[in-house]
Motif scaffolding. Sequence first.
Motif, short mmCIF file in Angstrom:
data_model
loop_
_atom_site.label_atom_id
_atom_site.label_comp_id
_atom_site.label_asym_id
_atom_site.label_seq_id
_atom_site.Cartn_x
_atom_site.Cartn_y
_atom_site.Cartn_z
N MET A 1 0.85 -1.19 0.00
CA MET A 1 0.00 0.00 0.00
C MET A 1 0.89 1.25 0.00
N ASN A 2 0.61 2.20 -0.88
CA ASN A 2 1.43 3.41 -0.82
C ASN A 2 0.95 4.31 0.31
N SER A 3 1.77 5.33 0.63
CA SER A 3 1.54 6.00 1.90
C SER A 3 0.32 6.92 1.88
N SER A 4 -0.01 7.52 0.71
CA SER A 4 -1.16 8.43 0.74
C SER A 4 -2.46 7.62 0.89
N ALA A 5 -2.49 6.43 0.26
CA ALA A 5 -3.67 5.58 0.44
C ALA A 5 -3.80 5.16 1.90
N GLN A 6 -2.63 4.90 2.52
CA GLN A 6 -2.66 4.48 3.91
C GLN A 6 -3.20 5.61 4.82
N TRP A 7 -2.73 6.84 4.53
CA TRP A 7 -3.22 7.97 5.33
C TRP A 7 -4.72 8.15 5.18
N LEU A 8 -5.20 7.97 3.92
CA LEU A 8 -6.63 8.11 3.70
C LEU A 8 -7.41 7.07 4.48
N SER A 9 -6.90 5.83 4.48
CA SER A 9 -7.65 4.78 5.19
C SER A 9 -7.62 5.04 6.69
N ILE A 10 -6.49 5.60 7.20
CA ILE A 10 -6.44 5.94 8.63
C ILE A 10 -7.46 7.03 8.95
N LEU A 11 -7.50 8.07 8.09
CA LEU A 11 -8.44 9.17 8.30
C LEU A 11 -9.89 8.68 8.27
N GLY A 12 -10.18 7.82 7.27
CA GLY A 12 -11.54 7.27 7.16
C GLY A 12 -11.92 6.50 8.40
N ARG A 13 -10.98 5.65 8.88
CA ARG A 13 -11.27 4.85 10.06
C ARG A 13 -11.51 5.76 11.26
N PHE A 14 -10.71 6.84 11.36
CA PHE A 14 -10.84 7.81 12.45
C PHE A 14 -12.27 8.37 12.49
#
Lengths: 287, 170
Positions: free
Chosen positions: B1-14
């Motif tokens: 997973m690239n890092s911007s996708a990872q940040w998005l998934s973290i934000l969504g989960r938040f």
Amino acid sequence: MQQIIEFFIRNKNFLLFLALFSLGISLTQNAHSGLYTRNIASTNKITGRVFTWFSDLQSYLALRQQNEELIAENAQLLKRLNNIQSDTLALDSLVKTGFKIGMASVDSSEIDRLKIIQAHVINNAYHRQKNTLTIDKGTLDGVAPDMGVASPMGIVGIITHVSEHFSVAQSILNTSSRIVVKSKNSDHFGTLIWDGEKPDHLVLTEIPKIASLSIGDSLVTDGKSTIFPRGWPVGTVTDINPAKAQDYLDVSVRPHTDMSSLYHVYLIQRPEATEIRQLEKRSQNEL
Amino acid sequence: MNSSAQWLSILGRFLVVVLIQIFLMDRILLFGFVNPLIYCYFILLYPLQGSRIWLIITSFILGLSIDMFNDTGGAHAAASVFLAWIRPVLLNFSFGVSYQYNTTKIPNAPLGQQIIFVFTAVILHHLVLFSLEAGSWTYWYLVLKSTLLTSLFSTVLILSAFQFFSRKSI
């Protein structure tokens, strides 16, 4: 110097944790002592809007129950009106002695002088130790700290924080809440507190043994506190035990209001409250 | 997973965790006082290879958001930061060192290890939270009672969330 920097880099996680943890604790302490930072209370604009939106939705879904409550209140008021009409002669003497007329035993001339604002509870907690209520009226509607909050059935809390559109009240289900109440039939008074256990169980302490309370007696506000007028309904006595301190009683009280289902409330202010408070403060300063 | 996708998934989960906590969990009161706290899910499932600093910072913001809606000052924030900081210790304790080499996924680990991890994490978090909320030890009996009961329900909810919402394949 380099060692100091290295120390910081090596322990950066722990130091960050320590800083944020203490920040959290100090915010909690502030909330307890009542020095709210306005941003972290639900009088805040964003959280206030979110709660209003959600409570609108909820009140729409609960319209039926609200209607029933209003019908019950109407019926009670009608009964009161009937009493007044059929009993005009006896009424005068009753009002003067401040006895019960219909729901409340408040002196009716005092009711006329009260400033009363109708409001709604948009957030209600009753499962924590320090419970608060968020109310949808603020300074723009004339709400001020130390106003009393009451439901049609009885007292509910006291306003502590006010912003433009919202206010927060300390619920009677708050372990810091202290309200002076008396028995309806005598002038012996005690302090009503909450032990943090159940939302339908309050404790009346510091009431002398000679008060001759019995189970089923009604309790009303005392009027000494300048927040609630004398004679506002509070609850009924469900149990009486001797207190640890001699000559005093520990009394269990069930509030008239179901604290877990609150929506329509009245904010009450006694017009003479500020005058009494100023006078008492002046006399304390001079003594 | 690239890092911007990872940040998005973290934000969504938040966001999802905060919304579920405020609008669903905070309206539930089992036995009149048990209010399950599912938002620890976010802290527990924060990417294992992610930076610790960011975990601590986002946990603080997460706790503070919950505090804003509950009028609890900073009690949730402090408890969340504590959980974020102690998480590596708990990971080591429940899954052994293997988690460090990125060979384990929490939802794929044996159920016993998952239960130990979630329950110890939740009980520590709740203990800090309820002690701070009570403000003094006068009510220690109530604090312990709500810590234990609430932890049970939070643990069950978080474990079921693991089973239902985590992609096991990746």
